[in-house]
Design a protein around this motif. Structure first.
Motif, short mmCIF file in Angstrom:
data_model
loop_
_atom_site.label_atom_id
_atom_site.label_comp_id
_atom_site.label_asym_id
_atom_site.label_seq_id
_atom_site.Cartn_x
_atom_site.Cartn_y
_atom_site.Cartn_z
N UNK A 40 0.80 -1.22 0.00
CA UNK A 40 0.00 0.00 0.00
C UNK A 40 0.83 1.27 0.00
N UNK A 41 2.14 1.12 -0.05
CA UNK A 41 3.04 2.27 -0.06
C UNK A 41 3.72 2.39 -1.42
N UNK A 42 4.01 3.60 -1.90
CA UNK A 42 3.68 4.85 -1.20
C UNK A 42 2.18 5.11 -1.23
N UNK A 43 1.71 5.71 -0.19
CA UNK A 43 0.28 5.99 -0.04
C UNK A 43 0.00 6.38 1.38
N UNK A 44 -1.21 6.81 1.66
CA UNK A 44 -1.52 7.31 3.01
C UNK A 44 -1.61 6.23 4.06
N UNK A 45 -1.84 4.98 3.64
CA UNK A 45 -2.05 3.93 4.62
C UNK A 45 -1.32 2.66 4.20
N UNK A 46 -0.44 2.18 5.06
CA UNK A 46 0.20 0.91 4.81
C UNK A 46 -0.78 -0.23 5.05
N UNK A 47 -0.48 -1.38 4.52
CA UNK A 47 -1.37 -2.54 4.61
C UNK A 47 -1.17 -3.23 5.97
N UNK A 48 -1.94 -2.80 6.97
CA UNK A 48 -1.82 -3.34 8.32
C UNK A 48 -2.27 -4.79 8.38
N UNK A 49 -3.33 -5.11 7.65
CA UNK A 49 -3.84 -6.49 7.67
C UNK A 49 -2.79 -7.48 7.17
N UNK A 58 12.78 -7.05 10.03
CA UNK A 58 12.93 -6.00 11.05
C UNK A 58 14.20 -5.19 10.84
N UNK A 59 15.21 -5.78 10.24
CA UNK A 59 16.47 -5.10 9.99
C UNK A 59 16.51 -4.39 8.64
N UNK A 60 15.42 -4.47 7.89
CA UNK A 60 15.42 -3.93 6.52
C UNK A 60 15.38 -2.41 6.50
N UNK A 61 16.06 -1.79 5.53
CA UNK A 61 15.93 -0.34 5.34
C UNK A 61 14.58 0.04 4.73
N UNK A 62 13.88 -0.95 4.20
CA UNK A 62 12.55 -0.71 3.63
C UNK A 62 11.55 -0.54 4.78
N UNK A 63 10.80 0.56 4.78
CA UNK A 63 9.94 0.88 5.93
C UNK A 63 8.84 -0.15 6.13
N UNK A 64 8.22 -0.60 5.05
CA UNK A 64 7.13 -1.55 5.23
C UNK A 64 7.63 -2.91 5.71
N UNK A 65 8.73 -3.38 5.14
CA UNK A 65 9.27 -4.65 5.59
C UNK A 65 9.67 -4.58 7.07
N UNK A 66 10.29 -3.46 7.45
CA UNK A 66 10.69 -3.31 8.85
C UNK A 66 9.46 -3.25 9.76
N UNK A 67 8.38 -2.65 9.28
CA UNK A 67 7.15 -2.61 10.05
C UNK A 67 6.59 -4.02 10.24
N UNK A 68 6.57 -4.80 9.17
CA UNK A 68 6.12 -6.19 9.28
C UNK A 68 6.97 -6.95 10.29
N UNK A 69 8.27 -6.73 10.23
CA UNK A 69 9.15 -7.39 11.18
C UNK A 69 8.87 -6.98 12.61
N UNK A 70 8.62 -5.68 12.81
CA UNK A 70 8.32 -5.19 14.15
C UNK A 70 7.05 -5.85 14.70
N UNK A 71 6.01 -5.91 13.87
CA UNK A 71 4.77 -6.56 14.31
C UNK A 71 5.04 -8.02 14.65
N UNK A 72 5.85 -8.66 13.83
CA UNK A 72 6.17 -10.06 14.06
C UNK A 72 6.88 -10.33 15.37
N UNK A 73 7.57 -9.32 15.88
CA UNK A 73 8.26 -9.51 17.15
C UNK A 73 7.28 -9.71 18.31
#
Length: 246
Positions: free
Chosen positions: A28-37, A55-70
Motif C-alpha cells: 500500500x506504499x507509497x500511499x496514506x495507509x500501509x497494509x496493516x492487515x 525488522x532489519x530492513x531499510x525498507x519501511x514496510x518490511x521493517x514494520x512487518x518485522x516489528x509486528x512479528x516480534x
C-alpha cells in the motif's frame, strides 16, 4: 473470512523466497495507509528468521512487518526479542514504531503478565520507547480486566511524571513531541476502562503547573469516550484544567 486470514492463506501458499516480493507489492506504499492487515498476517505465520530479517530492513514496510512479528516472538519466549523490539520502538520511521506498539498488543493478547513485566523495563526509557509502551497497553481489548486497566493508569502516571524537571530544550525535541501526542489520547483509553480510578488521576494532572501536562489533559478531554464514561467527572476535570490555566 477476513482480509487478514485471506493474506495469511496467500502467504502460506507462496514459496518462502517470494514472500518479500509479495509484501512489497501489497504494502500500500507509497500511499496514506500501509497494509496493516498484511503485516498482521505476516506476523501470524512468518518464520522467525524472516521476521528478524525484515525488522532489519531499510525498507519501511518490511521493517514494520518485522516489528509486528516480534510480538509473536515475544509471546513465544524468544531470547532477546524484547531488546530488539525496544530498538524498533525508537526507530526514526513512524510506521516501524507503530509496528512495535502493535507487537506489544499481540504480546498482551497472549500473556498480559508478560506485557506488564516488559512495561516495567520500558516505562522509564527514552520518549519514543515510552510512547510505544503507552500506545501498546492503551488498547481497549487489553484492559477489560480491572487490574489491567489500573496497571495501565499506573504506567501512564509514571510516564507523565517523567515530564517533571524536563528542560525547555528537551521539550523542543521531536521525540518529546511524539510522546506528548501519544499521551494526548492514551489517557482517555485507560480512563474509559477504569473511570472511577482514572478520572481522579486525570483531575490531579489537570491541576499541574506544567503546560505540556495540561495540554495532554485537554487533548484527552476532547475524546468522546471520556464524556461517555462519566460526563460529570469529565466536566469536573475540565473545570480544574480551566482554573489551572489562568
Amino acid at each position: 473470512m477476513t482480509k487478514r486470514s485471506d493474506y495469511r492463506a496467500v502467504l502460506e501458499s507462496l514459496p518462502p523466497e517470494k514472500w518479500v516480493g509479495y509484501l512489497n507489492a501489497e504494502s500500500g506504499l507509497p500511499g496514506p495507509r500501509g497494509n496493516i492487515e498484511l503485516a498482521e498476517a505476516f506476523a501470524d505465520v512468518a518464520d522467525p528468521a524472516l521476521i528478524r530479517t525484515c525488522a532489519e530492513s531499510p525498507d519501511e514496510y518490511l521493517a514494520t512487518c518485522g516489528a509486528v512479528g516480534f510480538g509473536r516472538l515475544l509471546a513465544d519466549g524468544e531470547r532477546h526479542a524484547a531488546e530488539t523490539l525496544r530498538v524498533l520502538a525508537a526507530d526514526s520511521r513512524w510506521r516501524v514504531r507503530e509496528g512495535a506498539a502493535m507487537a506489544l498488543q499481540r504480546l498482551g493478547d497472549e500473556n498480559m503478565p508478560s506485557l506488564w513485566t516488559l512495561a516495567e523495563d520500558w516505562v522509564d526509557g527514552p520518549p519514543l520507547v515510552q510512547r510505544a509502551l503507552a500506545a501498546g497497553i492503551c488498547e481497549p481489548r487489553l484492559l477489560r480486566a480491572p487490574d489491567d486497566a489500573v496497571r495501565a493508569l499506573d504506567t501512564l502516571d509514571r510516564i507523565t511524571a517523567s515530564f517533571r524537571g524536563m528542560d525547555h530544550q528537551s521539550r523542543r525535541d521531536e521525540q518529546f513531541r511524539v510522546l506528548r501526542q501519544g499521551l494526548g489520547y492514551c489517557w482517555s483509553v485507560a480512563i474509559a476502562a477504569a473511570p472511577a480510578e482514572g478520572f481522579g488521576r486525570l483531575e490531579r494532572w489537570a491541576a499541574s503547573d506544567d503546560k505540556d501536562v495540561r495540554w495532554i489533559v485537554r487533548e484527552n478531554l476532547t475524546k468522546a469516550r471520556l464524556a461517555k464514561a462519566d460526563p460529570a467527572a469529565a466536566q469536573r476535570v475540565a473545570a480544574v484544567l480551566e482554573r489551572a490555566g489562568k
